[in-house]
Motif scaffolding. Sequence first.
Motif, PDB file in Angstrom:
ATOM      1  N   TYR A 109     -42.087   4.711 -37.840  1.00  0.00           N
ATOM      2  CA  TYR A 109     -42.699   5.727 -36.990  1.00  0.00           C
ATOM      3  C   TYR A 109     -44.219   5.782 -37.194  1.00  0.00           C
ATOM      4  CZ  TYR A 109     -42.966   8.960 -40.990  1.00  0.00           C
ATOM      5  OH  TYR A 109     -43.264   9.551 -42.194  1.00  0.00           O
ATOM      6  N   SER A 110     -44.935   5.987 -36.106  1.00  0.00           N
ATOM      7  CA  SER A 110     -46.395   6.079 -36.153  1.00  0.00           C
ATOM      8  C   SER A 110     -46.787   7.441 -36.711  1.00  0.00           C
ATOM      9  CB  SER A 110     -46.988   5.903 -34.757  1.00  0.00           C
ATOM     10  OG  SER A 110     -46.659   4.642 -34.235  1.00  0.00           O
ATOM     11  N   ARG A 111     -47.794   7.456 -37.598  1.00  0.00           N
ATOM     12  CA  ARG A 111     -48.224   8.714 -38.208  1.00  0.00           C
ATOM     13  C   ARG A 111     -49.615   8.572 -38.794  1.00  0.00           C
ATOM     14  NH1 ARG A 111     -44.623   5.011 -41.024  1.00  0.00           N
ATOM     15  NH2 ARG A 111     -44.973   5.157 -43.273  1.00  0.00           N
ATOM     16  N   ILE A 112     -50.224   9.728 -39.030  1.00  0.00           N
ATOM     17  CA  ILE A 112     -51.480   9.809 -39.763  1.00  0.00           C
ATOM     18  C   ILE A 112     -51.315  10.895 -40.814  1.00  0.00           C
ATOM     19  CG2 ILE A 112     -52.506  11.439 -38.108  1.00  0.00           C
ATOM     20  CD1 ILE A 112     -55.223  10.095 -38.763  1.00  0.00           C
ATOM     21  N   GLY A 113     -51.867  10.643 -42.010  1.00  0.00           N
ATOM     22  CA  GLY A 113     -51.644  11.590 -43.085  1.00  0.00           C
ATOM     23  C   GLY A 113     -52.821  11.709 -44.031  1.00  0.00           C
ATOM     24  N   PHE A 114     -52.766  12.739 -44.830  1.00  0.00           N
ATOM     25  CA  PHE A 114     -53.751  12.996 -45.878  1.00  0.00           C
ATOM     26  C   PHE A 114     -52.989  13.244 -47.175  1.00  0.00           C
ATOM     27  CE2 PHE A 114     -55.143  14.604 -41.815  1.00  0.00           C
ATOM     28  CZ  PHE A 114     -56.426  14.109 -41.675  1.00  0.00           C
ATOM     29  N   LYS A 115     -53.390  12.557 -48.228  1.00  0.00           N
ATOM     30  CA  LYS A 115     -52.753  12.773 -49.516  1.00  0.00           C
ATOM     31  C   LYS A 115     -53.823  12.825 -50.593  1.00  0.00           C
ATOM     32  CE  LYS A 115     -51.747   7.832 -50.158  1.00  0.00           C
ATOM     33  NZ  LYS A 115     -50.673   6.829 -50.380  1.00  0.00           N
TER      34      LYS A 115
ATOM     35  N   VAL B  86     -57.034   9.235 -46.640  1.00  0.00           N
ATOM     36  CA  VAL B  86     -56.513   9.255 -45.271  1.00  0.00           C
ATOM     37  C   VAL B  86     -55.727   7.960 -45.059  1.00  0.00           C
ATOM     38  CG1 VAL B  86     -57.084   9.368 -42.816  1.00  0.00           C
ATOM     39  CG2 VAL B  86     -58.496  10.596 -44.486  1.00  0.00           C
ATOM     40  N   TYR B  87     -54.522   8.070 -44.573  1.00  0.00           N
ATOM     41  CA  TYR B  87     -53.671   6.887 -44.392  1.00  0.00           C
ATOM     42  C   TYR B  87     -52.880   7.017 -43.100  1.00  0.00           C
ATOM     43  CZ  TYR B  87     -49.687   9.781 -45.739  1.00  0.00           C
ATOM     44  OH  TYR B  87     -48.721  10.761 -45.769  1.00  0.00           O
ATOM     45  N   GLY B  88     -52.255   5.942 -42.697  1.00  0.00           N
ATOM     46  CA  GLY B  88     -51.435   6.030 -41.498  1.00  0.00           C
ATOM     47  C   GLY B  88     -50.807   4.705 -41.125  1.00  0.00           C
ATOM     48  N   THR B  89     -49.940   4.758 -40.133  1.00  0.00           N
ATOM     49  CA  THR B  89     -49.306   3.586 -39.547  1.00  0.00           C
ATOM     50  C   THR B  89     -49.304   3.746 -38.040  1.00  0.00           C
ATOM     51  OG1 THR B  89     -47.875   3.174 -41.449  1.00  0.00           O
ATOM     52  CG2 THR B  89     -47.171   2.261 -39.336  1.00  0.00           C
ATOM     53  N   MET B  90     -49.772   2.731 -37.323  1.00  0.00           N
ATOM     54  CA  MET B  90     -49.758   2.727 -35.871  1.00  0.00           C
ATOM     55  C   MET B  90     -48.858   1.586 -35.411  1.00  0.00           C
ATOM     56  SD  MET B  90     -51.643   5.279 -35.081  1.00  0.00           S
ATOM     57  CE  MET B  90     -51.809   6.313 -36.541  1.00  0.00           C
ATOM     58  N   ASP B  91     -47.796   1.922 -34.699  1.00  0.00           N
ATOM     59  CA  ASP B  91     -46.758   0.972 -34.337  1.00  0.00           C
ATOM     60  C   ASP B  91     -46.407   1.186 -32.872  1.00  0.00           C
ATOM     61  OD1 ASP B  91     -44.217  -0.185 -33.795  1.00  0.00           O
ATOM     62  OD2 ASP B  91     -43.616  -0.025 -35.878  1.00  0.00           O
TER      63      ASP B  91
ATOM     64  N   MET C 255     -46.091  -4.550 -32.467  1.00  0.00           N
ATOM     65  CA  MET C 255     -47.115  -4.762 -33.485  1.00  0.00           C
ATOM     66  C   MET C 255     -47.254  -3.494 -34.314  1.00  0.00           C
ATOM     67  SD  MET C 255     -51.169  -5.513 -32.822  1.00  0.00           S
ATOM     68  CE  MET C 255     -52.388  -5.296 -34.116  1.00  0.00           C
ATOM     69  N   ARG C 256     -47.471  -3.669 -35.615  1.00  0.00           N
ATOM     70  CA  ARG C 256     -47.657  -2.539 -36.515  1.00  0.00           C
ATOM     71  C   ARG C 256     -48.902  -2.768 -37.366  1.00  0.00           C
ATOM     72  NH1 ARG C 256     -43.590  -1.157 -41.478  1.00  0.00           N
ATOM     73  NH2 ARG C 256     -44.450  -3.174 -42.114  1.00  0.00           N
ATOM     74  N   HIS C 257     -49.709  -1.709 -37.495  1.00  0.00           N
ATOM     75  CA  HIS C 257     -50.910  -1.759 -38.330  1.00  0.00           C
ATOM     76  C   HIS C 257     -50.929  -0.538 -39.232  1.00  0.00           C
ATOM     77  CE1 HIS C 257     -55.057  -2.449 -39.564  1.00  0.00           C
ATOM     78  NE2 HIS C 257     -55.296  -1.158 -39.337  1.00  0.00           N
ATOM     79  N   SER C 258     -51.149  -0.753 -40.519  1.00  0.00           N
ATOM     80  CA  SER C 258     -51.225   0.342 -41.477  1.00  0.00           C
ATOM     81  C   SER C 258     -52.616   0.393 -42.099  1.00  0.00           C
ATOM     82  CB  SER C 258     -50.177   0.152 -42.592  1.00  0.00           C
ATOM     83  OG  SER C 258     -48.864   0.179 -42.063  1.00  0.00           O
ATOM     84  N   PHE C 259     -53.016   1.588 -42.463  1.00  0.00           N
ATOM     85  CA  PHE C 259     -54.336   1.751 -43.083  1.00  0.00           C
ATOM     86  C   PHE C 259     -54.273   2.814 -44.161  1.00  0.00           C
ATOM     87  CE2 PHE C 259     -54.138   4.551 -39.429  1.00  0.00           C
ATOM     88  CZ  PHE C 259     -54.619   5.761 -39.922  1.00  0.00           C
TER      89      PHE C 259
END
Length: 364
Positions: free
Chosen positions: A55-61, A25-30, A360-364
Amino acid sequence: MKKSLLAVALLGAFGVASAQSSVTVYGTMDAGVGYTNGANAAGTQTTLESGQQSYSRIGFKGTEDLGGGLKALFVLEQGVQLDTGSSGYNTTGSNTSTSTTSGNTGTFSSQAYVGLGGNFGTVKLGRQFSPLYETYASIDPFQNGFSANINNFFGNSSSTTSVAAGGNVASYQRMSNAVTYSTPDNLYGFKGTVAYGFGEQAGDTSAQSQVGASLSYINGPLTVAYAYHQANNDTVVGSVATPGETFKTNFIGAAYDFNVVKVHAAFDQNQQADQTLKTQDYMLGVTVPFGAHSVFADYTHKDNKLVQNADADQYAIGYTYTLSKRTNLYTSYSYVKNKEDSYINTDVAGNSVSTFQVGMRHSF
């Protein structure tokens, strides 16, 4: 005793199977505050925006080892509007966070594909970034982000349609119904991708279809890249494709990293329908990293041979400060100077547009 041995054997088998596949599970919140002047007739506008830097997003890979060097893979990715909590994503570079375009909303509208990878390369099927858009990111100092990103000028055949009517809506960024093939990464620095997006129109297989290709060469600090995109019957007016129109673009760019400064240069040529006249775009930029800081800037010019008095120039600068491997602060400023019949980033012909962003941008 036999039951214990069986349990151990089953657990061992399960552990091996688990090690052969993985899901992440990954993503970027901006999010941040944006200020624009000249984007429309109403005057200045201040907004809380989602996805300014990226762009802000959440994903599954995930991947699964199929043996013999073959693996299965998938990606499901959905855009998120942090300002409203809704799904979907902005076209990168839009002036307000409420601006979305056709195809940018819905479940997993960002990316959704499945594929196979191995020594032969990678084949993917589904909704994906186009080779042209990914090539832009490798050359653009703003990496397809911020209001000053390369997509404001590059990949647009004309700057004579307002933002409200979709003049700066680039249909090439993502390709639906697409099949892509990418070469392995170890071909002496070369990397290539070809893509085809099915139009899925009855009676005419080419209608609404898209074709893309890219070729890059990376050798140490040097990157050189070429990309091509063709969208058949796909000139966008609002969210409606106009039959009979065909869009083509050719792009070439290069970047060289001197460690203390990285220089960027790019050129593209765009052709719409059967017009013999074209538009051309030029970009020169720099990136200056120092410690946790990074400053980047560029100058972009559109030479519009398709329409008189529709040239435009953009001057832009950005800054990021890294708080950790996953979190950073940022700000940017861009100024677009339109000639009297140019509409880049504005609904009013000839308006100059200033845009300031901080966030502010945070990625996980």
